[in-house]
Design a protein around this motif. Structure first.
Motif, short mmCIF file in Angstrom:
data_model
loop_
_atom_site.label_atom_id
_atom_site.label_comp_id
_atom_site.label_asym_id
_atom_site.label_seq_id
_atom_site.Cartn_x
_atom_site.Cartn_y
_atom_site.Cartn_z
N SER A 30 46.85 -1.87 -94.00
CA SER A 30 47.82 -1.37 -94.88
C SER A 30 49.11 -1.39 -94.47
O SER A 30 50.16 -0.97 -94.96
CB SER A 30 47.40 -0.17 -95.60
OG SER A 30 47.11 0.89 -94.60
N ILE A 51 49.52 -11.06 -99.41
CA ILE A 51 49.35 -9.87 -99.80
C ILE A 51 50.52 -8.90 -99.23
O ILE A 51 50.53 -8.81 -97.87
CB ILE A 51 48.07 -9.13 -100.08
CG1 ILE A 51 48.10 -7.85 -100.69
CG2 ILE A 51 47.35 -8.96 -98.67
CD1 ILE A 51 46.78 -7.41 -101.33
N SER A 53 51.97 -5.31 -97.49
CA SER A 53 51.31 -4.00 -96.74
C SER A 53 50.95 -2.87 -97.81
O SER A 53 49.80 -2.30 -97.76
CB SER A 53 52.29 -3.37 -95.69
OG SER A 53 53.47 -2.90 -96.42
N GLY A 55 50.01 -3.68 -100.70
CA GLY A 55 48.85 -4.09 -101.58
C GLY A 55 49.22 -4.33 -103.12
O GLY A 55 48.39 -4.55 -103.83
N ASP A 56 50.38 -3.85 -103.37
CA ASP A 56 50.95 -4.02 -104.75
C ASP A 56 51.70 -5.26 -105.22
O ASP A 56 51.92 -5.50 -106.34
CB ASP A 56 51.77 -2.70 -105.19
CG ASP A 56 52.93 -2.52 -104.14
OD1 ASP A 56 53.95 -2.19 -104.84
OD2 ASP A 56 52.95 -3.28 -103.23
N LEU A 58 51.28 -9.64 -104.69
CA LEU A 58 50.25 -10.60 -104.08
C LEU A 58 50.79 -11.83 -104.73
O LEU A 58 51.45 -11.87 -105.83
CB LEU A 58 48.88 -10.42 -104.21
CG LEU A 58 48.37 -9.98 -105.50
CD1 LEU A 58 47.98 -11.10 -106.06
CD2 LEU A 58 47.13 -9.09 -105.27
N SER A 71 42.55 -10.08 -102.06
CA SER A 71 42.36 -8.48 -102.20
C SER A 71 42.20 -8.01 -100.77
O SER A 71 41.93 -8.46 -99.78
CB SER A 71 41.51 -8.21 -103.23
OG SER A 71 40.17 -8.63 -102.70
N ARG A 72 41.91 -6.56 -100.85
CA ARG A 72 41.38 -5.70 -99.69
C ARG A 72 41.00 -4.32 -99.84
O ARG A 72 41.28 -3.99 -101.04
CB ARG A 72 42.69 -5.76 -98.76
CG ARG A 72 43.74 -4.67 -99.21
CD ARG A 72 45.03 -4.78 -98.41
NE ARG A 72 45.81 -3.48 -98.93
CZ ARG A 72 47.05 -3.28 -98.28
NH1 ARG A 72 47.60 -3.96 -97.43
NH2 ARG A 72 47.83 -2.46 -98.83
N ASP A 73 40.27 -4.08 -99.06
CA ASP A 73 39.42 -2.56 -99.08
C ASP A 73 40.17 -1.89 -97.79
O ASP A 73 39.71 -2.15 -96.63
CB ASP A 73 37.90 -2.84 -99.06
CG ASP A 73 37.51 -1.52 -99.15
OD1 ASP A 73 38.15 -0.43 -98.86
OD2 ASP A 73 36.18 -1.45 -99.69
N CYS A 74 41.14 -1.16 -98.05
CA CYS A 74 41.67 -0.33 -96.85
C CYS A 74 40.61 0.65 -96.17
O CYS A 74 40.64 0.69 -95.01
CB CYS A 74 43.01 0.52 -97.46
SG CYS A 74 44.26 -0.54 -97.89
N GLN A 79 40.25 -7.61 -95.64
CA GLN A 79 40.64 -8.38 -96.64
C GLN A 79 39.71 -9.49 -97.23
O GLN A 79 38.87 -9.74 -96.21
CB GLN A 79 42.11 -8.85 -96.64
CG GLN A 79 42.32 -10.18 -95.68
CD GLN A 79 43.52 -10.89 -95.80
OE1 GLN A 79 44.35 -10.21 -96.30
NE2 GLN A 79 43.56 -12.01 -95.30
#
Length: 121
Positions: A30, A51, A53, A55-56, A58, A71-74, A79
């Protein structure tokens, strides 16, 4: 040590779906922009999606919009690239890449090893 470990490649039929994962270590996802690239057989490296940092924000290259989504899962520091309605021309080695800045496309400093995705009946 920064590492990007990818998984999820393989063989899929035209019209099918795959999800690629890119597990990051040695840095916090992130805090940086991230990207996906691909290289088809006999062709050059192509940027696919990015994307920021936060995440809003892309974006993707026009040819894959609506079919490939980053997409990603922090919490997992991972990602993803969700690939739907795959066409045979999507066959390529796919690389995740860490950007030097908070945005995508500013310059990559670390790369994953690249899983091969094959789309064939």
């Amino acid at each position: 040590e920064v590492q990007l470990v990818e998984s999820g490649g393989g063989l899929v039929q035209p019209g099918g779906s795959l999800r690629l994962s890119c597990a990051a270590s040695g840095f916090t996802l992130s805090n940086y922009g991230m990207n996906w690239f691909r290289q088809a057989p006999g062709k050059g490296l192509e940027w696919v999606s990015g994307i920021n940092s936060g995440g809003d924000r892309l974006t993707s290259v026009d040819s894959v919009k609506g079919r490939l989504t980053i997409s990603r899962d922090c919490a997992k520091n991972t990602q993803y690239l969700q690939m739907n309605s795959l066409k045979t021309e999507a066959k390529a080695v796919y690389y995740c890449a860490k950007d030097r800045s908070i945005w995508w496309g500013d310059g990559m400093d670390y790369w994953g090893t690249g899983p091969l995705v094959t789309v064939s009946s």
